[in-house]
Design an enzyme around this catalytic site. Structure first.
Site, PDB file in Angstrom:
ATOM      1  N   LYS A 126       0.831  -1.203   0.000  1.00 39.58           N
ATOM      2  CA  LYS A 126       0.000   0.000   0.000  1.00 39.58           C
ATOM      3  C   LYS A 126       0.870   1.259   0.000  1.00 39.58           C
ATOM      4  O   LYS A 126       0.544   2.258  -0.658  1.00 39.58           O
ATOM      5  CB  LYS A 126      -0.941  -0.023   1.202  1.00 39.58           C
ATOM      6  N   ASP A 132     -10.289   3.989   4.964  1.00 39.95           N
ATOM      7  CA  ASP A 132     -10.502   2.554   4.781  1.00 39.95           C
ATOM      8  C   ASP A 132     -11.946   2.156   5.090  1.00 39.95           C
ATOM      9  O   ASP A 132     -12.334   1.007   4.915  1.00 39.95           O
ATOM     10  CB  ASP A 132      -9.535   1.772   5.681  1.00 39.95           C
ATOM     11  N   GLN A 145      -3.878  -1.535   9.819  1.00 44.66           N
ATOM     12  CA  GLN A 145      -3.817  -2.861   9.219  1.00 44.66           C
ATOM     13  C   GLN A 145      -4.456  -3.873  10.166  1.00 44.66           C
ATOM     14  O   GLN A 145      -4.117  -3.931  11.349  1.00 44.66           O
ATOM     15  CB  GLN A 145      -2.366  -3.257   8.927  1.00 44.66           C
TER      16      GLN A 145
END
Length: 303
Positions: A75, A142, A119
Site C-alpha cells: 500500500k 478505509d 492494518q
C-alpha cells in the site's frame, strides 16, 4: 478489461456427465484499478501544485505478522506511485488497546495526515472496534468506523469500506444490473460482508446475508443472481451451488493465492467471475488511494 467467452468441457456436479457450456467471463480489476490510481495521482498533483499540500496516508501496523507487513508495504508503494505521501507507524506486538487508541488519536489530530489505515487483524489483546473508532471519520479512508458504516447504510456522505466499495465499482464497470437482482452475501464481517450488502441494497438489489449459522446455504446461493463470497475459507463455494449465469465476486484471499470460491468449478457455471488474484484485490487498494485524495481535498477546504 474483459475477455471473450470460450467453451469448456466439464462434469455436471449433479449427473457427472460431460456437458458443454461457455466459460464465465473474467471480471478483472487490474485495468480499472490502474485507471482509478492514475486519476487519483492527477488530483494529488493538482492539489500539491495549487496548495503545496501533498495527500498523506498514515499506515499503522501492530506486531510483525509477515502477511500484514507485506500488505502495508504494498500500500505504501502504491501510494508513492500515485504521488501520495505515506507515514508508517509500526508498534510492538504487545501494544495495548489504550496505546493503540492514543496513537490513532494523535494521527487523527495531525493536520499533515489526511487518511489513516489500521492494518487488520490486530493482535488478540486489542479491542479492534475501539481502535477503529479512534480514527477520525474524516480520515477513515478505509471505511472501518461505525460512522462509515452508517453513511453506507443511509446513503449519506462518507467513505466506503474499500473492498465493498471496490466491488461496487467493478460491478458498475462490467455493466452488471443491480436493480431487482437477488444478491447473496456469504459472510457478515463489519468491514466486508455487512457493508457490501448495504451498498448493494442502496443500488436496489434484494440482499440476503448468509453466515456460519445459515441453514441450507447451498440452496440459498443457488437462488442468487449475484454471489459475494467473503467467508475466509479456501474453495468454500462450489460450482454446484451456483445458478447458471450468476455473477460471482470472490472477495476471499487465502494461502496459495486461492479465493473463497472453487474457481475451476464456478467458472464453468457462472456468467461473470472475479479471479484471485487480480479481481477484487486491486480495486481495494485503488479505492483506498482515491479516498485518501478525497480526504485531503476535503480537509483543505475546511482548514
Amino acid at each position: 478489461m474483459t475477455n471473450a467467452n470460450h467453451t469448456l468441457s466439464f462434469s455436471d456436479p449433479e449427473t457427472t456427465k460431460p456437458v458443454q457450456r461457455d466459460a464465465a467471463r473474467l471480471m478483472v480489476g487490474t485495468d480499472l484499478a490502474a485507471e482509478m490510481v492514475a486519476k487519483a495521482a492527477e488530483r494529488a498533483k493538482k492539489l500539491q501544485d495549487e496548495t503545496g499540500v501533498q495527500p498523506c496516508l498514515a499506515t499503522v501496523l501492530v506486531g510483525d505478522d509477515p502477511a500484514s507487513a507485506t500488505y502495508v508495504r504494498m500500500k505504501q508503494n502504491r501510494s508513492k506511485k500515485a504521488g501520495i505521501g505515506s507515514l508508517s507507524v509500526v508498534l510492538p506486538a504487545e501494544t495495548s488497546t489504550e496505546e493503540l487508541v492514543a496513537e490513532l488519536t494523535k494521527l487523527s489530530e495531525d493536520p499533515t495526515v489526511h487518511g489513516i489505515l489500521l492494518q487488520h487483524p490486530v493482535p488478540s489483546q486489542i479491542d479492534e472496534r475501539a481502535a477503529f473508532e479512534a480514527i477520525a471519520p474524516g480520515k477513515d479512508v478505509d471505511g472501518v468506523t461505525m460512522h462509515a458504516f452508517a453513511a453506507m447504510a443511509f446513503g449519506e456522505p462518507g467513505f466506503r469500506s474499500c473492498t465493498p466499495g471496490g466491488i461496487l465499482r467493478l460491478l458498475e464497470a462490467y455493466d452488471v444490473p443491480l436493480e431487482g437482482a437477488h444478491a447473496v452475501v456469504i459472510g457478515r464481517s463489519p468491514i466486508l460482508g455487512k457493508p457490501v450488502g448495504m451498498l448493494l441494497l442502496a443500488s436496489n438489489a434484494t440482499v440476503t446475508y448468509t453466515h456460519s449459522r445459515t441453514k441450507d446455504l447451498a440452496d440459498i446461493v443457488r437462488t442468487a443472481d449475484i454471489v459475494v463470497a467473503a467467508v475466509g475459507k479456501a474453495n468454500f463455494v462450489r460450482g454446484g451451488w451456483l445458478k447458471p449465469g450468476a455473477v460471482v465476486i470472490d472477495a476471499g484471499y487465502n494461502e496459495g493465492n486461492v479465493g473463497d470460491v472453487h474457481f475451476e468449478e464456478a467458472s464453468q457455471v457462472a456468467g461473470l467471475i472475479t479471479p484471485v488474484p487480480g479481481g477484487v484485490g486491486p480495486m481495494t487498494i485503488s479505492l483506498l488511494l482515491e479516498q485518501t485524495v478525497d480526504a485531503a481535498e476535503a480537509q483543505r477546504q475546511t482548514s
